[in-house]
Design a protein around this motif. Structure first.
Motif, PDB file in Angstrom:
ATOM      1  N   PRO A   1       1.068  -1.409   0.090  1.00 29.38           N
ATOM      2  CA  PRO A   1       0.019   0.030  -0.007  1.00 29.38           C
ATOM      3  C   PRO A   1       1.001   1.411   0.202  1.00 29.38           C
ATOM      4  O   PRO A   1       0.475   2.084  -0.776  1.00 29.38           O
ATOM      5  CB  PRO A   1      -0.878  -0.195   1.410  1.00 29.38           C
ATOM      6  CG  PRO A   1      -0.977  -1.580   1.524  1.00 29.38           C
ATOM      7  CD  PRO A   1       0.244  -2.303   0.872  1.00 29.38           C
ATOM      8  N   VAL A   2       1.791   1.340   0.709  1.00 26.23           N
ATOM      9  CA  VAL A   2       2.657   2.769   0.867  1.00 26.23           C
ATOM     10  C   VAL A   2       3.193   2.929  -0.511  1.00 26.23           C
ATOM     11  O   VAL A   2       3.574   4.057  -0.780  1.00 26.23           O
ATOM     12  CB  VAL A   2       3.789   2.415   1.921  1.00 26.23           C
ATOM     13  CG1 VAL A   2       3.302   2.469   3.340  1.00 26.23           C
ATOM     14  CG2 VAL A   2       4.852   1.266   1.425  1.00 26.23           C
ATOM     15  N   TYR A   3       3.476   1.959  -1.252  1.00 26.67           N
ATOM     16  CA  TYR A   3       3.878   2.382  -2.787  1.00 26.67           C
ATOM     17  C   TYR A   3       2.964   2.696  -3.955  1.00 26.67           C
ATOM     18  O   TYR A   3       3.230   2.969  -4.910  1.00 26.67           O
ATOM     19  CB  TYR A   3       4.632   1.233  -3.365  1.00 26.67           C
ATOM     20  CG  TYR A   3       5.771   0.797  -2.215  1.00 26.67           C
ATOM     21  CD1 TYR A   3       7.012   1.616  -2.028  1.00 26.67           C
ATOM     22  CD2 TYR A   3       5.922  -0.353  -1.520  1.00 26.67           C
ATOM     23  CE1 TYR A   3       7.960   1.444  -1.318  1.00 26.67           C
ATOM     24  CE2 TYR A   3       7.090  -0.472  -0.808  1.00 26.67           C
ATOM     25  CZ  TYR A   3       8.028   0.355  -0.495  1.00 26.67           C
ATOM     26  OH  TYR A   3       9.040  -0.168   0.335  1.00 26.67           O
ATOM     27  N   ILE A   4       1.649   2.811  -3.559  1.00 30.27           N
ATOM     28  CA  ILE A   4       0.488   2.987  -4.410  1.00 30.27           C
ATOM     29  C   ILE A   4       0.062   4.456  -4.080  1.00 30.27           C
ATOM     30  O   ILE A   4       0.000   4.922  -2.815  1.00 30.27           O
ATOM     31  CB  ILE A   4      -0.628   2.192  -4.173  1.00 30.27           C
ATOM     32  CG1 ILE A   4      -0.502   0.514  -4.577  1.00 30.27           C
ATOM     33  CG2 ILE A   4      -1.946   2.464  -4.913  1.00 30.27           C
ATOM     34  CD1 ILE A   4      -1.292  -0.267  -4.090  1.00 30.27           C
ATOM     35  N   ALA A   5      -0.262   5.364  -5.074  1.00 32.20           N
ATOM     36  CA  ALA A   5      -0.601   6.755  -5.036  1.00 32.20           C
ATOM     37  C   ALA A   5      -1.688   6.717  -4.008  1.00 32.20           C
ATOM     38  O   ALA A   5      -2.800   5.987  -4.034  1.00 32.20           O
ATOM     39  CB  ALA A   5      -0.966   7.235  -6.350  1.00 32.20           C
ATOM     40  N   PRO A   6      -1.727   7.770  -3.026  1.00 35.18           N
ATOM     41  CA  PRO A   6      -2.550   7.982  -2.046  1.00 35.18           C
ATOM     42  C   PRO A   6      -4.027   8.034  -2.721  1.00 35.18           C
ATOM     43  O   PRO A   6      -5.116   7.304  -2.104  1.00 35.18           O
ATOM     44  CB  PRO A   6      -2.562   9.325  -1.328  1.00 35.18           C
ATOM     45  CG  PRO A   6      -0.850   9.321  -1.577  1.00 35.18           C
ATOM     46  CD  PRO A   6      -0.354   8.631  -3.074  1.00 35.18           C
ATOM     47  N   GLU A   7      -4.288   8.666  -3.618  1.00 32.72           N
ATOM     48  CA  GLU A   7      -5.584   8.815  -4.466  1.00 32.72           C
ATOM     49  C   GLU A   7      -6.214   7.132  -4.824  1.00 32.72           C
ATOM     50  O   GLU A   7      -7.492   7.246  -4.915  1.00 32.72           O
ATOM     51  CB  GLU A   7      -5.632   9.849  -5.483  1.00 32.72           C
ATOM     52  CG  GLU A   7      -4.830   9.366  -6.632  1.00 32.72           C
ATOM     53  CD  GLU A   7      -3.327   9.977  -6.548  1.00 32.72           C
ATOM     54  OE1 GLU A   7      -2.844  10.009  -7.576  1.00 32.72           O
ATOM     55  OE2 GLU A   7      -2.914  10.218  -5.359  1.00 32.72           O
ATOM     56  N   SER A   8      -5.318   6.232  -5.280  1.00 33.09           N
ATOM     57  CA  SER A   8      -5.957   5.089  -5.583  1.00 33.09           C
ATOM     58  C   SER A   8      -5.573   4.054  -4.455  1.00 33.09           C
ATOM     59  O   SER A   8      -6.264   3.022  -4.996  1.00 33.09           O
ATOM     60  CB  SER A   8      -4.964   4.761  -6.719  1.00 33.09           C
ATOM     61  OG  SER A   8      -5.065   5.610  -7.739  1.00 33.09           O
TER      62      SER A   8
ATOM     63  N   PHE B   1      -8.888   2.202  -2.987  1.00 32.27           N
ATOM     64  CA  PHE B   1      -9.450   1.431  -3.898  1.00 32.27           C
ATOM     65  C   PHE B   1      -8.840   0.126  -4.329  1.00 32.27           C
ATOM     66  O   PHE B   1      -9.502  -0.930  -4.447  1.00 32.27           O
ATOM     67  CB  PHE B   1     -10.061   2.121  -5.162  1.00 32.27           C
ATOM     68  CG  PHE B   1     -10.241   1.453  -6.415  1.00 32.27           C
ATOM     69  CD1 PHE B   1     -11.482   0.755  -6.444  1.00 32.27           C
ATOM     70  CD2 PHE B   1      -9.362   1.286  -7.410  1.00 32.27           C
ATOM     71  CE1 PHE B   1     -12.196   0.179  -7.583  1.00 32.27           C
ATOM     72  CE2 PHE B   1      -9.816   0.035  -8.411  1.00 32.27           C
ATOM     73  CZ  PHE B   1     -11.138  -0.150  -8.584  1.00 32.27           C
ATOM     74  N   VAL B   2      -7.604   0.222  -4.515  1.00 31.18           N
ATOM     75  CA  VAL B   2      -6.704  -0.831  -4.990  1.00 31.18           C
ATOM     76  C   VAL B   2      -6.597  -1.934  -4.038  1.00 31.18           C
ATOM     77  O   VAL B   2      -6.824  -3.049  -4.248  1.00 31.18           O
ATOM     78  CB  VAL B   2      -5.345  -0.370  -5.542  1.00 31.18           C
ATOM     79  CG1 VAL B   2      -4.420  -1.655  -5.953  1.00 31.18           C
ATOM     80  CG2 VAL B   2      -5.180   0.305  -6.670  1.00 31.18           C
ATOM     81  N   MET B   3      -6.524  -1.579  -2.794  1.00 27.18           N
ATOM     82  CA  MET B   3      -6.281  -2.514  -1.713  1.00 27.18           C
ATOM     83  C   MET B   3      -7.402  -3.174  -1.333  1.00 27.18           C
ATOM     84  O   MET B   3      -7.616  -4.482  -0.974  1.00 27.18           O
ATOM     85  CB  MET B   3      -5.591  -1.979  -0.742  1.00 27.18           C
ATOM     86  CG  MET B   3      -4.234  -1.370  -0.724  1.00 27.18           C
ATOM     87  SD  MET B   3      -2.975  -2.410  -1.414  1.00 27.18           S
ATOM     88  CE  MET B   3      -3.179  -3.630  -0.463  1.00 27.18           C
ATOM     89  N   GLY B   4      -8.553  -2.382  -1.629  1.00 27.91           N
ATOM     90  CA  GLY B   4     -10.152  -3.037  -1.383  1.00 27.91           C
ATOM     91  C   GLY B   4     -10.484  -3.933  -2.535  1.00 27.91           C
ATOM     92  O   GLY B   4     -10.971  -5.133  -2.335  1.00 27.91           O
ATOM     93  N   ALA B   5     -10.002  -3.671  -3.532  1.00 26.81           N
ATOM     94  CA  ALA B   5     -10.365  -4.451  -4.831  1.00 26.81           C
ATOM     95  C   ALA B   5      -9.425  -5.534  -5.081  1.00 26.81           C
ATOM     96  O   ALA B   5      -9.820  -6.774  -5.669  1.00 26.81           O
ATOM     97  CB  ALA B   5     -10.167  -3.889  -5.983  1.00 26.81           C
TER      98      ALA B   5
END
Length: 391
Positions: A240-247, A250-254
């Motif tokens: 998660p810390v390497y994914i853009a905050p705005e995404s 959504f990404v971690m839930g998906a």
């Protein structure tokens, strides 16, 4: 187990009930994970001991997974499952009283035994009651039990805690387990199960470990599962810390949902035309490709979702491989016990090793370590397949 499949029909209502029991078993693992940040309010000053409330269930699985496979076969699958559900219900209701920490830890240790019995007995029963043509779908469904349970805990469990407190969540889980114990005690009564005569002693347990892990049939699903579980939780924890905050949200839930969807759609379709081991190999190969994509495009959301989809193929097919490679209920129980053992090893080791690797190498450590683990999983399956051909 003796079951009449002459009409080649599958009792889907019973399969769904067994899957529902599996959701309860996954919640045994996940209910305290979901509320871990709130535990210091209940046990102030407990410090690192709070981690044991979550981990002791998994730690028991490392040492007792194979023992559980033997014991479930010995005391018979229906009896083991019902015993585990009733014990799990009683322990969860006891935990709802928020007892002192030593008693809570003892209850969690006993809950670990209940959890093991359920995750060994249930897929063994599902494999036996299904018509052969339906086993792939049914066991792929079973393979979703952890992801679905954690999603339910996030969507329904946490709002219940907000509304009525932690005891309400624990009591609701206890009532859920008791409800499925009552339901399955009626639904499973007609089944006639033949269990082999077994003995349980330290030398016999050691021999069982040797027999299981020397067999390219019994051990194969568990060996692949080790590399899958090493990656799955660790990636969801570190990525998660390497994914853009705005995404990120959504990404971690998906990702868990994409993994389940891939398993239940593409995975099931592939199982109808090729063996479960081949589906697992496709999943490992696809996961290596997805980690390469993540290496080239750090934190790219679509690459993260592609990785989740390829991991989903490994997830479902690993359980489907058990009855394909092992024809008797006893060997299936041993294979499921080994899956419980290696899965807990992977879950326990994956996150700290991934955290150390990324701490040393930065982001590149994640795709490098995960890609290497997926490649080793594929190599292990190919090696075991060659041994089966030689045998």
């Amino acid at each position: 187990m003796q079951a009449d499949h002459s009409d080649q029909t599958t009792p889907w209502g019973l399969v769904l009930a067994l899957w529902g029991a599996g959701l309860g078993a996954a919640a045994q693992y996940g209910k305290f994970s979901a509320i871990f940040d709130q535990l210091p309010q209940i046990y102030p000053g407990a410090g690192a001991a709070l981690g044991l409330i979550v981990s002791i269930v998994g730690l028991l699985g490392i040492f007792l997974g194979v023992v559980a496979g033997v014991m479930v076969a010995r005391i018979r699958y229906r009896r083991a499952l019902l015993w585990a559900l009733w014990v799990g219900a009683a322990l969860s209701l006891f935990q709802a009283l928020l007892p002192p920490l030593p008693w809570m830890l003892l209850s969690r240790a006993l809950e670990g035994l209940s959890h093991l019995a359920i995750v060994v007995a249930t897929p063994t029963l599902i494999a036996q009651i299904c018509a052969p043509k339906d086993r792939g779908f049914a066991l792929t469904l079973w393979g979703t039990f952890f992801g679905v349970a954690f999603t339910i805990l996030a969507w329904l469990g946490l709002p219940l805690v907000t509304l009525a407190g932690i005891p309400a969540l624990l009591a609701a889980h206890g009532l859920y387990m008791a409800g499925f114990a009552l339901l399955l005690s009626q639904r499973l009564r007609a089944l006639r199960i033949e269990a082999p005569a077994t003995t349980l002693s330290v030398p016999q347990v050691l021999r069982n470990h040797v027999e299981i892990y020397r067999s390219p049939y019994i051990s194969a699903p568990a060996i692949g599962w080790l590399f899958y579980t090493f990656c799955f939780v660790s990636i969801l924890t570190v990525l998660p810390v390497y994914i853009a905050p705005e995404s990120r949200a959504f990404v971690m839930g998906a990702m868990p949902l994409i993994s389940i969807a891939s398993s239940m759609t593409l995975g099931v379709a592939l199982l109808r035309i090729i063996s479960a081991v081949h589906v697992i190999l496709i999943g490992f190969a696809g996961s290596v490709a997805a980690t390469c994509w993540l290496w080239l495009a750090p934190g790219l959301p679509v690459a993260c979702l592609a990785l989740a989809a390829t991991m989903g193929l490994i997830q479902g097919a690993s359980f489907a491989a058990v009855p394909q490679l092992n024809t008797t209920a006893a060997t299936q129980a041993r294979a499921n016990g080994a899956i419980a053992q290696t899965g807990n090893i992977g879950n326990t080791l994956g996150t700290p090793i991934m955290a150390i690797t990324t701490g040393s190498l930065g982001y590149a450590g994640l795709p490098l370590l995960a890609g290497a683990a997926f490649a080793l999983g594929a190599i292990a399956h190919l090696t075991l397949a060659r041994k089966r051909q030689q045998a």
